[in-house]
Scaffold this motif. Structure first.
Motif, PDB file in Angstrom:
ATOM      1  N   LYS A  18      -7.724 -12.775  -2.715  1.00  0.00           N
ATOM      2  CA  LYS A  18      -7.067 -11.740  -3.508  1.00  0.00           C
ATOM      3  C   LYS A  18      -5.965 -11.112  -2.674  1.00  0.00           C
ATOM      4  O   LYS A  18      -6.101 -10.944  -1.467  1.00  0.00           O
ATOM      5  CB  LYS A  18      -8.083 -10.667  -3.945  1.00  0.00           C
ATOM      6  CG  LYS A  18      -7.503  -9.551  -4.802  1.00  0.00           C
ATOM      7  CD  LYS A  18      -8.587  -8.533  -5.150  1.00  0.00           C
ATOM      8  CE  LYS A  18      -8.034  -7.369  -5.947  1.00  0.00           C
ATOM      9  NZ  LYS A  18      -9.079  -6.347  -6.235  1.00  0.00           N
ATOM     10  N   HIS A  27      -3.406  -7.692  -2.999  1.00  0.00           N
ATOM     11  CA  HIS A  27      -3.221  -6.491  -3.816  1.00  0.00           C
ATOM     12  C   HIS A  27      -2.249  -5.530  -3.147  1.00  0.00           C
ATOM     13  O   HIS A  27      -2.400  -5.204  -1.970  1.00  0.00           O
ATOM     14  CB  HIS A  27      -4.566  -5.792  -4.035  1.00  0.00           C
ATOM     15  CG  HIS A  27      -4.474  -4.539  -4.858  1.00  0.00           C
ATOM     16  ND1 HIS A  27      -4.200  -4.551  -6.199  1.00  0.00           N
ATOM     17  CD2 HIS A  27      -4.606  -3.225  -4.508  1.00  0.00           C
ATOM     18  CE1 HIS A  27      -4.187  -3.315  -6.666  1.00  0.00           C
ATOM     19  NE2 HIS A  27      -4.419  -2.485  -5.643  1.00  0.00           N
ATOM     20  N   THR A  28      -1.252  -5.070  -3.905  1.00  0.00           N
ATOM     21  CA  THR A  28      -0.288  -4.107  -3.392  1.00  0.00           C
ATOM     22  C   THR A  28      -0.902  -2.711  -3.374  1.00  0.00           C
ATOM     23  O   THR A  28      -1.372  -2.221  -4.399  1.00  0.00           O
ATOM     24  CB  THR A  28       0.985  -4.100  -4.259  1.00  0.00           C
ATOM     25  OG1 THR A  28       1.574  -5.405  -4.251  1.00  0.00           O
ATOM     26  CG2 THR A  28       1.997  -3.085  -3.730  1.00  0.00           C
ATOM     27  N   GLU A  29      -0.895  -2.071  -2.191  1.00  0.00           N
ATOM     28  CA  GLU A  29      -1.486  -0.744  -2.032  1.00  0.00           C
ATOM     29  C   GLU A  29      -0.435   0.365  -2.050  1.00  0.00           C
ATOM     30  O   GLU A  29      -0.737   1.501  -2.416  1.00  0.00           O
ATOM     31  CB  GLU A  29      -2.260  -0.665  -0.708  1.00  0.00           C
ATOM     32  CG  GLU A  29      -3.318  -1.743  -0.512  1.00  0.00           C
ATOM     33  CD  GLU A  29      -4.525  -1.577  -1.425  1.00  0.00           C
ATOM     34  OE1 GLU A  29      -4.548  -0.608  -2.225  1.00  0.00           O
ATOM     35  OE2 GLU A  29      -5.438  -2.422  -1.346  1.00  0.00           O
ATOM     36  N   THR A  53       0.215  -4.051   1.800  1.00  0.00           N
ATOM     37  CA  THR A  53      -0.477  -4.974   0.898  1.00  0.00           C
ATOM     38  C   THR A  53      -1.806  -5.358   1.520  1.00  0.00           C
ATOM     39  O   THR A  53      -1.896  -5.584   2.733  1.00  0.00           O
ATOM     40  CB  THR A  53       0.365  -6.233   0.647  1.00  0.00           C
ATOM     41  OG1 THR A  53       1.541  -5.864  -0.091  1.00  0.00           O
ATOM     42  CG2 THR A  53      -0.409  -7.269  -0.153  1.00  0.00           C
TER      43      THR A  53
END
Length: 547
Positions: free
Chosen positions: A311, A313-315, A320
């Protein structure tokens, strides 16, 4: 007892090297990390080691570096200014005669299984039971490029006669060609009575064969990104003498090399994509001591394995998260909150793999995945590659999690302090803090520019809301109008010691810190001035080291 930090601990050679490397004025922030005593955690660390590495000079003025070992518990620290070594040095050791007299030494203590290490300089003098080392300067060290190894102690055999020479034999060249580790000793005495005078011992590591053999008299050693102190290269800027020791880990053979060195500042000087520059060593003398130590090491099994990006995911605008798992979804080796994961990536157009270490940001109780939350640095070779070219389904090679920046195992209150991407290990610590003890008092203090750069905020809010003794304080230095309207932070500005002390935690709390070096150094110094013992302040720093 004077336990003050230094305002400027670097000598002129180190400053010159820092300027040459373009890392800025390191002295502005590094003083808080260099002490003239051993902090309690360093004293405890050295007291557990089965060996240390020490450098110094012989009667002819040659610099050597060697391994000192003893029975379990042979090192003790009666006070923050000294270590006692209950051992004797072998008479064939190139520093045996020097250690019989009071002399300057540089020391690095290293735990290969956990990749933890610390360094100091001082004076060694003989005692009835061994040696005493009086501390001059002390500081921690980053764990990159250390190959994890397990240790066992064998019965000591009668030392074989040492082999001396002035050029490499075929077997010695083979030992170096297969080495992934060496220790380097340097020194300088440019300033009268300065604490920075003396010797330094440092670790160097890389892939097997990272040291290039130019000919029987010349070695080329890559120099990688590190803490930006430039102790080794700074010494060589003023004094070209150098000592090396290679350890044949499975036999305990020590190969000592003494010579002179020069620094090639071009990254093209050596065929290694990780190298920033190279150290060229001209050999003057070699001493080989076969089976010189009773200690033997083995590379830890499964230390490098291929993990899948399950996975991405952009934080935030800059950070990221990459979730890593095994190909079959099986369990991963456990880790402690605050530890980091060493990874290796193959970047198109670059020879070999490139190594970096990133803090684990996930919940340690989830052993099916690792999470790395990585900031994209504008000049960061690996971070740009990960953000721009690594997608779900890609593979990354990783070693075992390691590091000693972990929560103390008791019920003491915690103040978790971070700035920027320094939040990543703190998120993991917040998970772990309440995993076995819901009553522990924890403050989560974080600084960011605004909500656009504030990563993992929602996850922190959910964790804080679950536990009655969990609290948070969020600082935005440049809040947006939307941030102000949404009241998504607590204070405008940057984290200061005054604001941390205003939380009214008692002096027995542990203050765990992670962030840029200048931020941590200033905060640490101010907390100490505010009455917090240095032993209660634990930190992990990061900086512009090529992420």
């Amino acid at each position: 007892m004077d336990q003050k930090v230094f305002a400027n601990p670097f000598h002129v050679g180190e400053v010159k090297a820092q300027q040459k490397a373009g890392v800025g004025n390191v002295a502005e922030w590094a003083g808080g990390f260099i002490r003239k005593f051993l902090p309690q955690q360093h004293r405890e660390f050295f007291s557990t080691l089965p060996f240390i590495i020490a450098s110094g000079e012989d009667a002819d003025g040659k610099i050597w570096i060697t391994l000192l070992e003893g029975k379990q518990g042979f090192i003790s620290s009666p006070d923050p200014q000294s270590l006692l070594l209950e051992t004797k040095i072998d008479q064939q050791d190139p520093l045996a005669e020097a250690f019989e007299n009071k002399t300057e030494v540089g020391v690095v203590g290293i735990e290969l299984a956990t990749r933890r290490r610390n360094r100091f300089s001082g004076q060694i003098e003989k005692t009835d039971n061994g040696y005493r080392i009086n501390i001059k300067q002390s500081f921690g060290n980053c764990p990159q490029y250390i190959t994890e190894r397990g240790l066992e102690r064998m019965d000591q055999t009668i030392p074989m006669p040492a082999i001396a020479g002035t050029q490499l034999s075929n077997s010695q060249a083979e030992l170096i060609a297969g080495a992934d580790t060496l220790f380097i000793g340097t020194g300088q005495k440019s300033g009268k009575d300065q604490l920075s005078n003396g010797f330094d011992a440092s670790h160097r590591g890389g892939r097997k064969g990272f040291v290039q053999i130019v000919d029987d008299w010349t070695l080329l050693i890559p120099d990688y990104s590190g803490n930006n102190f430039f102790n080794t290269i700074g010494n060589l800027t003023l004094d070209k003498r150098v000592g090396l020791v290679f350890i044949e880990f499975h036999t305990g053979t020590l190969l000592h090399v003494s010579g002179t060195a020069s620094v090639d500042w071009s990254s093209d000087a050596i065929d290694d994509p990780n190298a920033r520059r190279a150290i060229r060593v001209k050999i003057d003398k070699i001493i080989e001591r076969q089976e010189a130590t009773s200690l033997k090491w083995n590379t830890l099994g499964n230390s490098v394995r291929r993990l899948s990006v399950i996975k991405k995911h952009t934080e935030s605008r800059e950070i990221t998260s990459f979730y890593l798992g095994t190909a079959d979804g099986g369990a991963l080796p456990e880790f402690r909150a605050g530890q980091h994961l060493p990874i290796e990536v193959q970047i198109p157009g670059k020879n070999g793999t490139i190594k970096r270490s990133y803090s684990l940001s996930g919940n340690p109780e989830n052993n099916n995945e690792y999470r790395l939350s990585i900031k994209r640095e504008s000049h960061g070779l690996v971070s740009r590659f990960l953000h721009d070219q690594v997608d779900e389904g890609s593979y990354i090679h990783a070693s075992l999690p390691s590091g000693a920046f972990v929560i103390p195992d008791d019920n003491t209150p915690l103040v978790l302090i971070s700035a920027g991407v320094g939040v990543t290990p703190m998120i993991s610590m917040l998970h772990e803090a309440f995993s076995n003890n819901n009553d522990r008092v924890v403050w989560f203090v974080h600084g960011a520019r605004n909500s656009h750069t504030h990563a993992l905020a929602e996850e922190v809010d959910k964790l804080i809301s679950k536990y009655p003794n969990a609290n948070k304080q969020i600082f935005y230095s440049q809040p947006t109008q939307e941030d102000i309207q949404n009241q998504s932070f607590d204070q405008v500005g940057r984290i200061t010691a005054k604001s941390v002390l205003a939380l009214n935690q008692n002096s027995n709390a542990y203050y765990m810190q992670c962030g840029p070096g200048p931020f941590l150094s200033q905060l640490k110094t101010e907390l100490e001035h505010g009455g917090i013992s240095s032993d209660r302040i634990l930190f992990e720093t990061f900086g512009p080291s090529g992420n």
